[in-house]
Design a protein around this motif. Sequence first.
Motif, short mmCIF file in Angstrom:
data_model
loop_
_atom_site.label_atom_id
_atom_site.label_comp_id
_atom_site.label_asym_id
_atom_site.label_seq_id
_atom_site.Cartn_x
_atom_site.Cartn_y
_atom_site.Cartn_z
N SER A 68 1.00 -1.35 -0.11
CA SER A 68 0.03 -0.07 0.11
C SER A 68 0.78 1.23 0.02
CB SER A 68 -0.95 -0.09 1.32
OG SER A 68 -0.18 0.05 2.40
N GLY A 69 0.50 2.60 -0.32
CA GLY A 69 1.10 3.63 -0.51
C GLY A 69 2.01 4.07 -1.93
N THR A 70 1.99 3.24 -2.69
CA THR A 70 2.79 3.36 -3.87
C THR A 70 1.95 4.44 -4.82
OG1 THR A 70 1.83 1.52 -5.10
CG2 THR A 70 3.66 1.16 -3.95
N ARG A 71 2.86 5.34 -5.44
CA ARG A 71 2.28 6.17 -6.40
C ARG A 71 3.00 6.15 -7.73
NH1 ARG A 71 3.85 10.98 -5.25
NH2 ARG A 71 5.40 10.52 -3.42
N VAL A 72 4.35 6.15 -7.91
CA VAL A 72 5.18 6.02 -8.96
C VAL A 72 5.63 4.61 -9.06
CG1 VAL A 72 7.33 6.50 -10.08
CG2 VAL A 72 5.83 8.41 -8.95
N THR A 74 5.24 0.44 -8.37
CA THR A 74 4.06 -0.51 -8.63
C THR A 74 4.00 -1.38 -7.47
OG1 THR A 74 5.25 -2.02 -10.05
CG2 THR A 74 4.13 -0.20 -10.94
N ARG A 108 13.69 5.47 -4.21
CA ARG A 108 12.51 6.33 -4.22
C ARG A 108 11.65 6.05 -3.00
NH1 ARG A 108 9.62 8.98 -7.77
NH2 ARG A 108 11.02 8.16 -9.78
N LYS A 125 4.00 -1.01 3.95
CA LYS A 125 3.16 0.17 3.81
C LYS A 125 4.34 1.21 3.52
CE LYS A 125 -0.22 -0.95 7.37
NZ LYS A 125 -0.60 -0.59 8.84
N VAL A 127 6.00 4.81 1.94
CA VAL A 127 5.96 6.25 1.58
C VAL A 127 6.96 6.66 0.79
CG1 VAL A 127 5.89 8.48 2.68
CG2 VAL A 127 4.78 6.64 3.67
N GLU A 128 6.53 7.01 -0.35
CA GLU A 128 7.63 7.32 -1.67
C GLU A 128 7.98 8.93 -1.21
OE1 GLU A 128 6.42 6.83 -5.49
OE2 GLU A 128 5.57 4.89 -5.03
N THR A 130 8.86 12.57 -2.43
CA THR A 130 8.36 13.67 -3.38
C THR A 130 9.36 14.68 -3.91
OG1 THR A 130 6.36 13.31 -2.24
CG2 THR A 130 6.46 15.23 -3.69
N ASP A 145 14.52 15.21 -3.37
CA ASP A 145 13.50 15.50 -2.29
C ASP A 145 13.77 16.53 -1.63
OD1 ASP A 145 15.24 14.53 -0.56
OD2 ASP A 145 14.21 12.86 -0.03
#
Length: 266
Positions: A68-72, A74, A108, A125, A127-128, A130, A145
Amino acid sequence: MAGPTTAERGERQQESSGPPLARRLGRLKPPRVRTIIILAVVLVLLGAGTVWVLYGSSWTRVERVSVSGTRVLTPMQVRAAAEVPVGAPLVSVDTDEIETRLRAKLPRIDTVDVVRSWPHGIGLKVVERTPVLIVQKGGNFVEVDDEGVRFATVSRAPKGVPALELRLSRGSAAASLRRFGEDRLVREAVRVAGAIPAAVARQTATVEVRSYDDILLVLSGDRTVAWGSSERGALKARTLTALMKAAPDARHFDVSVPTAPASSGS
């Protein structure tokens, strides 16, 4: 004839109240040896059963890994890098080792929490990081970042993220580079990017570092902001917001000395 004395009455009262406490306690029977053996056997069986359930049975083995929590990234990339031993006893999984492996393989990832989800799961869990700035490198872009960490190289610049340009080859700029080092100057640019008011950040195309105390923002429409150093960032942000409202047609703004701001051009 005289009656019983006080001492005699006390003795009679003690005799009528029953045997002394020590004598009564002595009559309590100690636990039987057979009872102790039975309890010991039960405890051993419970311990052995618990160990078997945790390590030997199929009831508490790893069958699934959730992400869970991925954005970029997979979930598939995260699972592959985690290398969770599917089929192993859940209790034996080293969560710290998985966390270290993920952070090493996928820069990342800023933070990751590896948790056991009884009876069959491992949860990752994530957290990427930013990007707050990007640095062009050949035909690619390096994402930076808010801690100044260069964590990923991408082929396409992310939208809404200013470019970082280091112009440090001559004069005081070169001296600034020798004194502070490139990493420190990048961190100063990151601090400036983090202090820019949100409305201005959306218009900022480039954060240009000329020296430690000479950082310039290039906005859309060929407008510029002389920011100076990263110090007093909150005051500079408030000053810039007020200055842009007071002179909406200006092309150049100077908040390097926030108590004496200036604007020019139209």
